[in-house]
Scaffold this motif. Structure first.
Motif, PDB file in Angstrom:
ATOM      1  N   GLY A  90     -30.063 -22.253  90.431  1.00  0.00           N
ATOM      2  CA  GLY A  90     -30.254 -22.605  89.154  1.00  0.00           C
ATOM      3  C   GLY A  90     -29.496 -23.601  88.660  1.00  0.00           C
ATOM      4  N   PHE A  91     -30.391 -22.736  87.045  1.00  0.00           N
ATOM      5  CA  PHE A  91     -30.178 -23.715  85.935  1.00  0.00           C
ATOM      6  C   PHE A  91     -29.376 -23.278  84.752  1.00  0.00           C
ATOM      7  N   VAL A  92     -28.831 -24.368  84.577  1.00  0.00           N
ATOM      8  CA  VAL A  92     -28.003 -24.429  83.007  1.00  0.00           C
ATOM      9  C   VAL A  92     -28.486 -25.202  82.209  1.00  0.00           C
ATOM     10  N   PHE A  93     -29.093 -24.764  80.944  1.00  0.00           N
ATOM     11  CA  PHE A  93     -29.681 -25.849  79.782  1.00  0.00           C
ATOM     12  C   PHE A  93     -28.616 -25.508  78.690  1.00  0.00           C
ATOM     13  N   GLN A  94     -28.502 -27.197  78.194  1.00  0.00           N
ATOM     14  CA  GLN A  94     -27.496 -27.370  76.714  1.00  0.00           C
ATOM     15  C   GLN A  94     -27.824 -26.265  75.929  1.00  0.00           C
ATOM     16  N   GLY A  95     -29.030 -25.792  76.304  1.00  0.00           N
ATOM     17  CA  GLY A  95     -29.200 -24.973  74.670  1.00  0.00           C
ATOM     18  C   GLY A  95     -30.114 -24.118  75.512  1.00  0.00           C
ATOM     19  N   PHE A  96     -29.190 -23.053  76.383  1.00  0.00           N
ATOM     20  CA  PHE A  96     -28.536 -21.717  77.338  1.00  0.00           C
ATOM     21  C   PHE A  96     -30.004 -21.352  78.042  1.00  0.00           C
ATOM     22  N   ASN A  97     -30.808 -21.114  76.805  1.00  0.00           N
ATOM     23  CA  ASN A  97     -32.493 -20.754  76.942  1.00  0.00           C
ATOM     24  C   ASN A  97     -32.279 -19.381  78.347  1.00  0.00           C
ATOM     25  N   LEU A  98     -31.857 -18.522  76.509  1.00  0.00           N
ATOM     26  CA  LEU A  98     -31.139 -17.109  76.796  1.00  0.00           C
ATOM     27  C   LEU A  98     -32.636 -16.299  76.221  1.00  0.00           C
ATOM     28  N   VAL A  99     -32.834 -15.199  76.587  1.00  0.00           N
ATOM     29  CA  VAL A  99     -33.973 -14.785  75.524  1.00  0.00           C
ATOM     30  C   VAL A  99     -34.086 -14.107  75.267  1.00  0.00           C
ATOM     31  N   PRO A 100     -34.103 -14.060  73.826  1.00  0.00           N
ATOM     32  CA  PRO A 100     -33.677 -13.112  72.468  1.00  0.00           C
ATOM     33  C   PRO A 100     -33.727 -11.874  72.425  1.00  0.00           C
ATOM     34  N   VAL A 101     -34.472 -11.042  73.090  1.00  0.00           N
ATOM     35  CA  VAL A 101     -35.045  -9.903  72.540  1.00  0.00           C
ATOM     36  C   VAL A 101     -34.055  -8.895  74.014  1.00  0.00           C
ATOM     37  N   MET A 102     -33.471  -9.838  75.247  1.00  0.00           N
ATOM     38  CA  MET A 102     -32.860  -8.929  75.725  1.00  0.00           C
ATOM     39  C   MET A 102     -31.508  -9.131  76.021  1.00  0.00           C
ATOM     40  N   THR A 103     -30.411  -7.906  75.772  1.00  0.00           N
ATOM     41  CA  THR A 103     -28.720  -8.341  76.435  1.00  0.00           C
ATOM     42  C   THR A 103     -28.816  -9.398  77.192  1.00  0.00           C
ATOM     43  N   ALA A 104     -27.065  -9.737  77.567  1.00  0.00           N
ATOM     44  CA  ALA A 104     -26.728 -10.168  78.297  1.00  0.00           C
ATOM     45  C   ALA A 104     -27.310  -9.760  79.550  1.00  0.00           C
ATOM     46  N   ALA A 105     -26.661  -8.919  79.623  1.00  0.00           N
ATOM     47  CA  ALA A 105     -27.490  -7.919  81.273  1.00  0.00           C
ATOM     48  C   ALA A 105     -27.926  -8.064  81.636  1.00  0.00           C
ATOM     49  N   GLU A 106     -29.107  -8.314  80.808  1.00  0.00           N
ATOM     50  CA  GLU A 106     -30.946  -8.640  81.250  1.00  0.00           C
ATOM     51  C   GLU A 106     -31.009 -10.215  81.204  1.00  0.00           C
ATOM     52  N   ASN A 107     -30.704  -9.923  80.691  1.00  0.00           N
ATOM     53  CA  ASN A 107     -30.995 -12.004  80.563  1.00  0.00           C
ATOM     54  C   ASN A 107     -30.075 -12.684  81.933  1.00  0.00           C
ATOM     55  N   VAL A 108     -29.079 -11.526  82.931  1.00  0.00           N
ATOM     56  CA  VAL A 108     -28.529 -12.215  84.102  1.00  0.00           C
ATOM     57  C   VAL A 108     -29.343 -11.260  84.948  1.00  0.00           C
ATOM     58  N   ASP A 109     -30.203 -10.546  84.407  1.00  0.00           N
ATOM     59  CA  ASP A 109     -31.034  -9.659  86.087  1.00  0.00           C
ATOM     60  C   ASP A 109     -31.824 -10.147  86.181  1.00  0.00           C
ATOM     61  N   TYR A 110     -32.278 -11.082  85.035  1.00  0.00           N
ATOM     62  CA  TYR A 110     -33.904 -10.862  85.033  1.00  0.00           C
ATOM     63  C   TYR A 110     -34.377 -12.061  86.474  1.00  0.00           C
ATOM     64  N   PRO A 111     -33.421 -13.349  86.723  1.00  0.00           N
ATOM     65  CA  PRO A 111     -33.912 -13.810  88.182  1.00  0.00           C
ATOM     66  C   PRO A 111     -33.500 -12.337  88.980  1.00  0.00           C
ATOM     67  N   LEU A 112     -33.033 -11.772  89.529  1.00  0.00           N
ATOM     68  CA  LEU A 112     -33.149 -10.473  90.304  1.00  0.00           C
ATOM     69  C   LEU A 112     -34.079  -9.596  90.421  1.00  0.00           C
ATOM     70  N   PHE A 113     -34.585  -9.810  89.402  1.00  0.00           N
ATOM     71  CA  PHE A 113     -35.727  -8.218  89.520  1.00  0.00           C
ATOM     72  C   PHE A 113     -37.207  -9.715  89.398  1.00  0.00           C
ATOM     73  N   LEU A 114     -37.031 -10.870  89.175  1.00  0.00           N
ATOM     74  CA  LEU A 114     -38.657 -12.017  89.627  1.00  0.00           C
ATOM     75  C   LEU A 114     -38.237 -11.967  91.064  1.00  0.00           C
ATOM     76  N   ALA A 115     -36.739 -11.570  91.612  1.00  0.00           N
ATOM     77  CA  ALA A 115     -37.119 -12.342  93.374  1.00  0.00           C
ATOM     78  C   ALA A 115     -37.001 -10.991  94.118  1.00  0.00           C
ATOM     79  N   GLY A 116     -37.163  -8.977  93.276  1.00  0.00           N
ATOM     80  CA  GLY A 116     -37.280  -8.260  93.670  1.00  0.00           C
ATOM     81  C   GLY A 116     -36.653  -8.069  94.558  1.00  0.00           C
ATOM     82  N   VAL A 117     -35.568  -8.351  94.163  1.00  0.00           N
ATOM     83  CA  VAL A 117     -34.520  -7.240  94.323  1.00  0.00           C
ATOM     84  C   VAL A 117     -34.000  -5.747  93.946  1.00  0.00           C
ATOM     85  N   ALA A 118     -33.428  -5.101  94.680  1.00  0.00           N
ATOM     86  CA  ALA A 118     -34.272  -3.362  94.652  1.00  0.00           C
ATOM     87  C   ALA A 118     -32.956  -3.233  93.511  1.00  0.00           C
ATOM     88  N   ALA A 119     -33.112  -2.473  92.444  1.00  0.00           N
ATOM     89  CA  ALA A 119     -32.158  -2.291  91.202  1.00  0.00           C
ATOM     90  C   ALA A 119     -30.830  -2.189  91.005  1.00  0.00           C
TER      91      ALA A 119
END
Length: 228
Positions: A90-119
């Motif tokens: 996992g990576f944590v950056f000083q500038g946060f590197n969050l996707v601005p058009v995604m909600t907090a939940a969608e940002n957290v979900d994104y790596p699981l989506f990329l990994a193919g985890v079931a919805a």
């Protein structure tokens, strides 16, 4: 006894700047154990970012070995390194590197989506991750509606939602006020103990180094000292 999560063995790395060769690491040995918070300190150009990039499998050494979970990593095999980054780090950056058009939940979900985890599993794990950082009520807020400390907590939740063995953190408290930095530090400590993740943190922040298990000081690509 805690197991070693990531290890560098006699690692050397040199970068080219035009016609010049700049040595970044000069034969570094380093290991980080499960559940450990290890701080890397030193002036700019001392090698901190290079160690983060190598341990995060973003870059490859010129010489030496990188081991993850005791197994050597062959960074010449791009797919192997990509999958390890996706699943184990996992990576944590000083500038946060969050996707601005995604909600907090969608940002957290994104790596699981990329990994193919079931919805269904993703939804459960995202809710648990946001609860663990105290942001359940902000799940549907976008980053610009959150404070700096809240955005950093979203970034930590995103890093930990995939249950990584290793978390790479680059100046994670540099842009935070003292109260918020203290909250983030306490959270990182709690999650390292609860999940057993190893944290490798590059920082100049004394508020952070005093809370880490070990401090490694770098100078000109070499380890100057290691403090417990």
């Amino acid at each position: 006894m805690s197991s070693t999560v990531v290890e560098l063995r006699q690692v050397r790395k040199t970068y080219r700047l035009g016609i010049h060769r700049v040595p970044a690491l000069r034969g570094v040995d380093l290991s980080v154990a499960s559940g450990e918070l290890l701080a890397l300190t030193g002036p700019s150009g001392s090698g901190k970012s290079t160690i983060l990039n190598l341990c995060g499998l973003i870059d490859r050494p010129d010489e030496g070995q990188i081991l993850l979970g005791g197994e050597p990593v062959d960074l010449r095999r791009d797919r192997e390194a990509t999958l390890l980054r996706r699943d184990a780090i996992g990576f944590v950056f000083q500038g946060f590197n969050l996707v601005p058009v995604m909600t907090a939940a969608e940002n957290v979900d994104y790596p699981l989506f990329l990994a193919g985890v079931a919805a269904a599993e993703r939804k459960e794990r995202v809710a648990a991750a946001l609860a663990s950082v105290g942001l359940s009520e902000h799940a549907h807020h976008k980053p610009d509606a959150l404070s700096g400390g809240q955005r950093q907590r979203v970034a930590i939740a995103r890093a930990l939602v995939k249950r990584p063995r290793l978390v790479i953190a680059d100046e994670p408290t540099a842009s935070l006020d003292s109260e918020t930095a203290e909250q983030v530090l306490g959270l990182m400590r709690e999650l390292s103990r609860r999940q057993g993740a190893a944290f490798l943190i590059a920082t100049h922040d004394e508020r952070l180094t005093t809370r880490c298990d070990r401090i490694i000081a770098l100078h000109d690509g070499r380890i100057e000292e290691s403090l417990q």
